[in-house]
Design a protein around this motif. Structure first.
Motif, PDB file in Angstrom:
ATOM      1  N   GLY A 285       0.646  -1.282   0.205  1.00  0.00           N
ATOM      2  CA  GLY A 285      -0.123  -0.049  -0.440  1.00  0.00           C
ATOM      3  C   GLY A 285       0.443   0.889  -0.056  1.00  0.00           C
ATOM      4  O   GLY A 285       0.224   2.176  -0.615  1.00  0.00           O
ATOM      5  N   PRO A 288       3.441   2.901  -5.347  1.00  0.00           N
ATOM      6  CA  PRO A 288       2.649   3.605  -6.122  1.00  0.00           C
ATOM      7  C   PRO A 288       1.163   2.355  -6.773  1.00  0.00           C
ATOM      8  O   PRO A 288       1.745   1.583  -6.769  1.00  0.00           O
ATOM      9  N   ALA A 289       0.378   3.170  -6.854  1.00  0.00           N
ATOM     10  CA  ALA A 289      -1.145   2.270  -7.845  1.00  0.00           C
ATOM     11  C   ALA A 289      -0.640   0.787  -8.694  1.00  0.00           C
ATOM     12  O   ALA A 289      -0.751  -0.116  -9.160  1.00  0.00           O
ATOM     13  N   THR A 290       0.130   2.151  -9.503  1.00  0.00           N
ATOM     14  CA  THR A 290       0.580   1.111 -11.168  1.00  0.00           C
ATOM     15  C   THR A 290       2.510   0.472 -11.448  1.00  0.00           C
ATOM     16  O   THR A 290       2.273   0.109 -11.851  1.00  0.00           O
ATOM     17  N   TYR A 291       3.117   0.480  -9.797  1.00  0.00           N
ATOM     18  CA  TYR A 291       4.136  -0.185  -9.374  1.00  0.00           C
ATOM     19  C   TYR A 291       4.285  -1.376  -9.747  1.00  0.00           C
ATOM     20  O   TYR A 291       3.336  -2.026  -9.069  1.00  0.00           O
ATOM     21  N   TYR A 292       5.170  -2.225 -10.754  1.00  0.00           N
ATOM     22  CA  TYR A 292       5.315  -3.745 -10.278  1.00  0.00           C
ATOM     23  C   TYR A 292       6.941  -3.939 -10.573  1.00  0.00           C
ATOM     24  O   TYR A 292       7.750  -3.630 -11.132  1.00  0.00           O
ATOM     25  N   SER A 299       3.171  -6.063  -5.839  1.00  0.00           N
ATOM     26  CA  SER A 299       2.638  -4.923  -5.944  1.00  0.00           C
ATOM     27  C   SER A 299       1.720  -4.905  -5.808  1.00  0.00           C
ATOM     28  O   SER A 299       1.285  -5.654  -4.819  1.00  0.00           O
ATOM     29  N   GLN A 300       0.543  -3.834  -5.493  1.00  0.00           N
ATOM     30  CA  GLN A 300      -0.603  -4.033  -5.291  1.00  0.00           C
ATOM     31  C   GLN A 300      -1.395  -5.453  -5.673  1.00  0.00           C
ATOM     32  O   GLN A 300      -1.854  -5.449  -5.216  1.00  0.00           O
ATOM     33  N   ALA A 301      -1.076  -5.311  -7.496  1.00  0.00           N
ATOM     34  CA  ALA A 301      -1.669  -6.027  -7.913  1.00  0.00           C
ATOM     35  C   ALA A 301      -1.425  -7.285  -7.655  1.00  0.00           C
ATOM     36  O   ALA A 301      -2.405  -8.418  -7.813  1.00  0.00           O
TER      37      ALA A 301
END
Length: 410
Positions: A285, A288-292, A299-301
């Protein structure tokens, strides 16, 4: 003189007890992992019950991380290697590059900046290709040789540290190629060299990546205590330093926190496993939301996929399905990582007695990345069970996928 007597044959029950005690498992834990009772395990170990049929054997082998059924059955005539896939055609060239001696060549090494750019391109190529081992097999030999050469020829301390950080990550990339191939010696060689190069570099990210992969190697070998030592020591090292170090070191710290939960789930420690997952989610969290992350996929994903893995490793069928259905594979940009998540989803469905859904999900994994599922022992275990199924339609479906994966090739 009397001839030396032949050693007595070790029965299935004794083999089972040996494997269980080597892993530090109680009968209760092993029983829970295969959906049986502790008294059932005891009956097997004492010989009151005979060797179980193939589906149960495969579940025992998975729970114990036994790589070949012959280690349980003693039957060397029918070898079923569960957690090692076939050797890739490009494995010999990668092996030669790893074993080469850079000091014996006078060729000038490329600049470290060029190597880092090539390495980034290699990670991108791996994530985007369904045939990622083929792609890496083409890129790795020259990349390994040049990275070794750069580390050897570095003339000042700063350049040498940067070169060692790149070399450590090249070894990490190599480990992704070598994993689950019949090359355990090579896997440990690159894992150990990666740790040494990372420590020499002093680079937090390189240290974290090499430790992350070393922990996985220990866990896959069944040495959970060693995996815990690596993750605990490295997270303790990184935690006070990652606050202002950027996204990549923060992500590798989060990856290691999750790895500790993964190992706890393998042990059957429910609260500990989910506790680590919660902590890893908090770290994700902060990104960044788009980080991988290019190495670990952290990542968040990815946290939904990680939750599926925890539930599956805890052998919680219903919870595994709930977690897997919350985590859509389309949110994962890496094709091999997406395929791995789909295999975990298939394991969830299989635990929940939904074999048709499991087979459909394995077919989707094959579409995403054939070279992921081909080398995955869990996928092979499900297909082996289904090929032994009395339901002709499921048997044919499993056989067709096994054939596409090369499992039926003699």
């Amino acid at each position: 003189m009397n001839p030396t007597p032949e050693p007595p044959e070790i029965g299935f029950g004794q083999r089972l007890k040996i494997q269980r005690t080597r892993k530090g498992m109680t009968r209760e834990v092993l029983a829970g992992l295969v959906g049986k009772s502790a008294s059932w395990v005891k009956a097997l170990e004492t010989g009151r019950l005979q060797t179980p049929k193939l589906p149960v054997l495969l579940r025992l082998a998975e729970a114990l991380r036994v790589r070949d059924l012959a280690e349980l059955t003693g039957d060397q005539s029918v070898r079923v290697d569960l957690f090692t896939g076939p050797g890739h055609d490009r494995l010999p060239a990668v092996r030669d590059a790893i074993n080469a001696l850079p000091a014996l060549t006078e060729r000038e090494a490329p600049p470290v900046e060029h190597l880092r750019a090539r390495l980034a391109q290699a990670w991108t190529a791996r994530h985007s290709s369904p045939h990622h081992r083929e792609v890496l097999g083409q890129l790795l030999p020259s990349l390994i040789e040049d990275a070794q050469l750069a580390a050897h020829q570095a003339e000042d301390r700063t350049t040498r540290r940067h070169a060692q950080a790149v070399l450590a990550e090249v070894y990490a990339l190599s480990q992704f190629f070598i994993a689950y191939q019949p090359a355990a010696d090579l896997l440990w060689r690159v894992a150990e060299r990666g740790i040494v190069a990372a420590q020499d570099s002093g680079d937090l990210h390189a240290i974290g990546v090499s430790a992350w992969l070393m922990a996985q190697a220990h866990r896959d070998a069944g040495d959970w205590d060693a995996a815990d030592v690596v993750t605990t020591q490295t997270t303790d090292l990184l935690e006070p330093r990652v606050g202002d170090a950027g996204d990549d070191p923060l992500a590798i710290w989060g990856s290691l926190v999750f790895e500790a939960g993964y190992t706890a789930a393998r042990r059957g420690e429910i609260g500990t496993a989910w506790g680590y997952w919660d902590r890893a989610r908090e770290v994700a969290g902060r990104l960044p939301a788009t980080y991988y992350h290019p190495v670990t996929s952290f990542s968040q994903a990815i946290m939904g996929a990680h939750a599926t893995t925890i539930a599956v490793e805890l052998h919680a069928g219903g919870e595994s399905v709930r977690q897997s259905e919350r985590a859509t594979p389309t949110g994962i940009p890496s094709r091999p990582r997406r395929a791995r998540h789909e295999i975990e989803q298939a394991r969830a469905y299989y635990l929940d007695a939904q074999p048709e859904a499991a087979l459909a999900t394995l077919e989707a994994a094959h579409e995403a990345a054939p070279e992921t599922i081909r080398y995955n022992g869990y996928a092979r275990r499900i297909l082996l069970e289904e090929m032994d199924e009395r339901d002709g339609r499921r048997q044919r479906r499993a056989s067709a996928l096994a054939d596409r994966m090369g499992m039926l090739t003699v």
